[in-house]
Design a protein around this motif. Structure first.
Motif, PDB file in Angstrom:
ATOM      1  N   PHE A  34      72.405 -82.771   9.167  1.00 29.49           N
ATOM      2  CA  PHE A  34      73.055 -84.073   9.358  1.00 29.49           C
ATOM      3  C   PHE A  34      72.028 -85.183   9.592  1.00 29.49           C
ATOM      4  O   PHE A  34      72.177 -86.289   9.058  1.00 29.49           O
ATOM      5  CB  PHE A  34      74.041 -83.995  10.523  1.00 29.49           C
ATOM      6  N   SER A  35      71.004 -84.909  10.374  1.00 27.73           N
ATOM      7  CA  SER A  35      70.014 -85.956  10.677  1.00 27.73           C
ATOM      8  C   SER A  35      69.160 -86.296   9.456  1.00 27.73           C
ATOM      9  O   SER A  35      68.911 -87.477   9.177  1.00 27.73           O
ATOM     10  CB  SER A  35      69.137 -85.547  11.857  1.00 27.73           C
ATOM     11  N   THR A  36      68.718 -85.276   8.694  1.00 26.88           N
ATOM     12  CA  THR A  36      67.891 -85.556   7.514  1.00 26.88           C
ATOM     13  C   THR A  36      68.700 -86.242   6.415  1.00 26.88           C
ATOM     14  O   THR A  36      68.188 -87.126   5.723  1.00 26.88           O
ATOM     15  CB  THR A  36      67.259 -84.274   6.956  1.00 26.88           C
ATOM     16  N   ARG A  37      69.966 -85.841   6.274  1.00 25.35           N
ATOM     17  CA  ARG A  37      70.802 -86.498   5.265  1.00 25.35           C
ATOM     18  C   ARG A  37      71.004 -87.974   5.624  1.00 25.35           C
ATOM     19  O   ARG A  37      71.009 -88.845   4.746  1.00 25.35           O
ATOM     20  CB  ARG A  37      72.146 -85.771   5.156  1.00 25.35           C
ATOM     21  N   THR A  38      71.154 -88.251   6.914  1.00 24.70           N
ATOM     22  CA  THR A  38      71.302 -89.641   7.368  1.00 24.70           C
ATOM     23  C   THR A  38      70.015 -90.422   7.127  1.00 24.70           C
ATOM     24  O   THR A  38      70.052 -91.558   6.639  1.00 24.70           O
ATOM     25  CB  THR A  38      71.653 -89.666   8.871  1.00 24.70           C
ATOM     26  N   MET A  39      68.877 -89.812   7.461  1.00 24.58           N
ATOM     27  CA  MET A  39      67.589 -90.472   7.208  1.00 24.58           C
ATOM     28  C   MET A  39      67.432 -90.804   5.732  1.00 24.58           C
ATOM     29  O   MET A  39      67.059 -91.929   5.361  1.00 24.58           O
ATOM     30  CB  MET A  39      66.432 -89.556   7.625  1.00 24.58           C
ATOM     31  N   SER A  40      67.723 -89.837   4.877  1.00 18.21           N
ATOM     32  CA  SER A  40      67.508 -90.000   3.447  1.00 18.21           C
ATOM     33  C   SER A  40      68.343 -91.136   2.875  1.00 18.21           C
ATOM     34  O   SER A  40      67.840 -91.992   2.136  1.00 18.21           O
ATOM     35  CB  SER A  40      67.834 -88.685   2.734  1.00 18.21           C
ATOM     36  N   ILE A  41      69.634 -91.175   3.222  1.00 17.66           N
ATOM     37  CA  ILE A  41      70.505 -92.199   2.648  1.00 17.66           C
ATOM     38  C   ILE A  41      70.171 -93.588   3.197  1.00 17.66           C
ATOM     39  O   ILE A  41      70.259 -94.595   2.487  1.00 17.66           O
ATOM     40  CB  ILE A  41      71.992 -91.846   2.876  1.00 17.66           C
ATOM     41  N   TRP A  42      69.732 -93.663   4.461  1.00 20.53           N
ATOM     42  CA  TRP A  42      69.334 -94.956   5.015  1.00 20.53           C
ATOM     43  C   TRP A  42      68.012 -95.441   4.412  1.00 20.53           C
ATOM     44  O   TRP A  42      67.797 -96.656   4.270  1.00 20.53           O
ATOM     45  CB  TRP A  42      69.239 -94.882   6.541  1.00 20.53           C
ATOM     46  N   LEU A  43      67.132 -94.533   4.050  1.00 15.93           N
ATOM     47  CA  LEU A  43      65.884 -94.940   3.396  1.00 15.93           C
ATOM     48  C   LEU A  43      66.171 -95.530   2.017  1.00 15.93           C
ATOM     49  O   LEU A  43      65.522 -96.500   1.608  1.00 15.93           O
ATOM     50  CB  LEU A  43      64.935 -93.744   3.281  1.00 15.93           C
ATOM     51  N   GLN A  97      58.035-112.285   1.588  1.00 14.16           N
ATOM     52  CA  GLN A  97      56.956-111.881   2.494  1.00 14.16           C
ATOM     53  C   GLN A  97      57.391-110.775   3.456  1.00 14.16           C
ATOM     54  O   GLN A  97      56.552-110.065   4.004  1.00 14.16           O
ATOM     55  CB  GLN A  97      56.463-113.096   3.281  1.00 14.16           C
ATOM     56  N   MET A  98      58.698-110.620   3.642  1.00 12.74           N
ATOM     57  CA  MET A  98      59.201-109.548   4.506  1.00 12.74           C
ATOM     58  C   MET A  98      59.084-108.179   3.848  1.00 12.74           C
ATOM     59  O   MET A  98      59.155-107.144   4.518  1.00 12.74           O
ATOM     60  CB  MET A  98      60.662-109.817   4.866  1.00 12.74           C
ATOM     61  N   SER A  99      58.912-108.174   2.518  1.00 12.30           N
ATOM     62  CA  SER A  99      58.733-106.920   1.794  1.00 12.30           C
ATOM     63  C   SER A  99      57.263-106.538   1.814  1.00 12.30           C
ATOM     64  O   SER A  99      56.484-106.934   0.947  1.00 12.30           O
ATOM     65  CB  SER A  99      59.221-107.062   0.342  1.00 12.30           C
ATOM     66  N   ASN A 100      56.871-105.783   2.818  1.00  9.13           N
ATOM     67  CA  ASN A 100      55.485-105.329   2.943  1.00  9.13           C
ATOM     68  C   ASN A 100      55.445-103.962   3.615  1.00  9.13           C
ATOM     69  O   ASN A 100      56.420-103.517   4.224  1.00  9.13           O
ATOM     70  CB  ASN A 100      54.648-106.345   3.720  1.00  9.13           C
ATOM     71  N   LEU A 101      54.321-103.294   3.509  1.00  9.97           N
ATOM     72  CA  LEU A 101      54.192-101.923   4.016  1.00  9.97           C
ATOM     73  C   LEU A 101      54.364-101.843   5.526  1.00  9.97           C
ATOM     74  O   LEU A 101      54.941-100.875   6.045  1.00  9.97           O
ATOM     75  CB  LEU A 101      52.835-101.347   3.612  1.00  9.97           C
ATOM     76  N   LYS A 102      53.895-102.848   6.236  1.00  8.23           N
ATOM     77  CA  LYS A 102      54.010-102.834   7.688  1.00  8.23           C
ATOM     78  C   LYS A 102      55.479-102.811   8.124  1.00  8.23           C
ATOM     79  O   LYS A 102      55.873-101.994   8.974  1.00  8.23           O
ATOM     80  CB  LYS A 102      53.316-104.061   8.284  1.00  8.23           C
ATOM     81  N   ASN A 103      56.293-103.680   7.539  1.00  3.94           N
ATOM     82  CA  ASN A 103      57.722-103.722   7.882  1.00  3.94           C
ATOM     83  C   ASN A 103      58.443-102.452   7.447  1.00  3.94           C
ATOM     84  O   ASN A 103      59.328-101.953   8.152  1.00  3.94           O
ATOM     85  CB  ASN A 103      58.382-104.938   7.235  1.00  3.94           C
ATOM     86  N   VAL A 104      58.065-101.929   6.291  1.00  2.00           N
ATOM     87  CA  VAL A 104      58.702-100.713   5.788  1.00  2.00           C
ATOM     88  C   VAL A 104      58.385 -99.526   6.695  1.00  2.00           C
ATOM     89  O   VAL A 104      59.281 -98.726   7.026  1.00  2.00           O
ATOM     90  CB  VAL A 104      58.251-100.424   4.337  1.00  2.00           C
ATOM     91  N   ILE A 128      62.089 -96.429  12.837  1.00  2.00           N
ATOM     92  CA  ILE A 128      63.363 -96.701  13.518  1.00  2.00           C
ATOM     93  C   ILE A 128      64.478 -95.851  12.928  1.00  2.00           C
ATOM     94  O   ILE A 128      65.313 -95.303  13.664  1.00  2.00           O
ATOM     95  CB  ILE A 128      63.705 -98.207  13.410  1.00  2.00           C
ATOM     96  N   THR A 129      64.491 -95.711  11.606  1.00  2.00           N
ATOM     97  CA  THR A 129      65.521 -94.903  10.935  1.00  2.00           C
ATOM     98  C   THR A 129      65.470 -93.448  11.382  1.00  2.00           C
ATOM     99  O   THR A 129      66.509 -92.831  11.668  1.00  2.00           O
ATOM    100  CB  THR A 129      65.340 -94.975   9.401  1.00  2.00           C
ATOM    101  N   VAL A 130      64.279 -92.893  11.461  1.00  2.00           N
ATOM    102  CA  VAL A 130      64.119 -91.493  11.885  1.00  2.00           C
ATOM    103  C   VAL A 130      64.606 -91.304  13.317  1.00  2.00           C
ATOM    104  O   VAL A 130      65.356 -90.364  13.623  1.00  2.00           O
ATOM    105  CB  VAL A 130      62.646 -91.054  11.742  1.00  2.00           C
ATOM    106  N   ILE A 131      64.208 -92.207  14.216  1.00  2.00           N
ATOM    107  CA  ILE A 131      64.594 -92.093  15.636  1.00  2.00           C
ATOM    108  C   ILE A 131      66.106 -92.212  15.800  1.00  2.00           C
ATOM    109  O   ILE A 131      66.748 -91.403  16.493  1.00  2.00           O
ATOM    110  CB  ILE A 131      63.877 -93.162  16.488  1.00  2.00           C
TER     111      ILE A 131
END
Length: 325
Positions: free
Chosen positions: A96-105, A125-132, A138-141
């Motif tokens: 359940f947790s990995t499926r949630t991570m995957s779809i949110w990514l 400018q918000m599209s950058n590696l740091k923000n991603v 945050i998504t994983v947690i």
């Protein structure tokens, strides 16, 4: 007649778990490993959207490795999650947790494509590696915290449920199903559709407003120079993303409907045949959900155009050189 129908449904479920699950497992493992190898190449992983695809493929690989072997074993009636509590709890939590991570990514990738296609420089400018990377963390947690309750809620040897490893109280069932349906499926899919349509709208306007085309192209490029390779990569990533969104909708929605149906019309509320049909459909929905985790690489090859094919051929040549050495 009812008993024969029940036996037929159980037999078909066993065959699907034995053979269809095995096929999904082989294609899923191969595809996700190839996705990780292709997308981890330097020129792709520096792209925020490609990085999200990479992490999503890695998480999908974990989901398949943990979840599908027990489905295959269930076809032979030797599923350890059906009788061993700690395996039941751990598997349920990881799936359940990995499926949630995957779809949110994938949802984040949709938002990233919207940002990069915008004519607003602040959004781009918000599209950058740091923000991603911050968004991935945050998504994983949040995904882990959303399903930590499954350890006390799930039990093996459950009767009157679609699986032997299932929630053992109505409260647990309601909490898990609502979190899964709302947080893990519906909200991400709605966001994907909204931002996907907005991205298509931005791209369409860019191509139709001929008088402003040169200015729009100049704005989209962060360096204010038209970079054809970067544009081609972004275009193919958008195609890959839209096709993946479509596949997620088709493959995940059936499980949402089935879980809600079981939640509000539980087992023993009808005849034995109705319960057998619920179990049969639930098993099919599980395999469809795993199919969603197995398909990304094949979607990338189909929709990724020359960008993914070139990266794939570069990977093959690199492997051949290493073997030759």
């Amino acid at each position: 007649m009812s008993n024969k129908s029940i036996e037929s449904l159980e037999y078909i479920s066993d065959q699907l778990n034995r053979y269809l699950a095995s096929i999904i497992f082989l294609f899923g493992i191969t595809g996700n490993i190839m996705s990780c190898l292709v997308l981890s190449q330097r020129r792709l992983r520096s792209n925020p959207c490609a990085l999200l695809f990479l992490i999503s493929s890695f998480i999908g690989l974990i989901s398949i490795l943990v979840g599908l072997p027990t489905r295959i074993l269930a076809g032979w009636h030797v599923d350890p999650t059906a009788t061993i509590n700690w395996i039941c709890k751990t598997r349920a939590f990881i799936i359940f947790s990995t499926r949630t991570m995957s779809i949110w990514l994938i949802t984040l990738a949709t938002i990233d494509r919207w940002l990069i296609s915008s004519i607003d420089i602040h959004r781009r400018q918000m599209s950058n590696l740091k923000n991603v990377k911050r968004a991935i963390f945050i998504t994983v947690i949040l995904s882990i915290l959303s399903y930590i309750h499954m350890f006390p809620c799930y039990e093996a040897n459950i009767t009157n449920a679609p699986l032997k490893c299932y929630e053992y109280t109505v409260r647990c069932l309601l909490v898990t199903d609502l979190i899964y349906v709302i947080f893990s499926i519906m909200i991400p899919l709605i966001l994907m559709i909204i931002f996907g349509l907005l991205t298509i709208s931005y791209v369409h306007r860019t191509h139709t407003h001929v008088a402003r085309a040169s200015n729009a192209l100049r704005i989209i490029d962060h360096n204010r120079h038209v970079n054809q390779n970067s544009k081609k990569t972004d275009h193919h990533l958008l195609r890959m993303l839209l096709l993946q969104i479509f596949s997620l909708i088709v493959l995940c929605i059936p499980q949402v409907i089935q879980k809600l149906y079981i939640t509000f019309k539980p087992f023993d509320s009808g005849s034995k045949l109705e319960d057998a049909i619920k179990t049969f459909l639930y098993n099919i929905d599980i395999l469809l959900a795993f199919m969603a985790s197995a398909m990304p690489f094949y979607i990338y090859v189909l929709a990724g155009g020359s960008v993914i094919k070139k990266a794939f051929m570069d990977l093959i040549r690199l492997i051949q050189r290493k073997i030759a050495c």
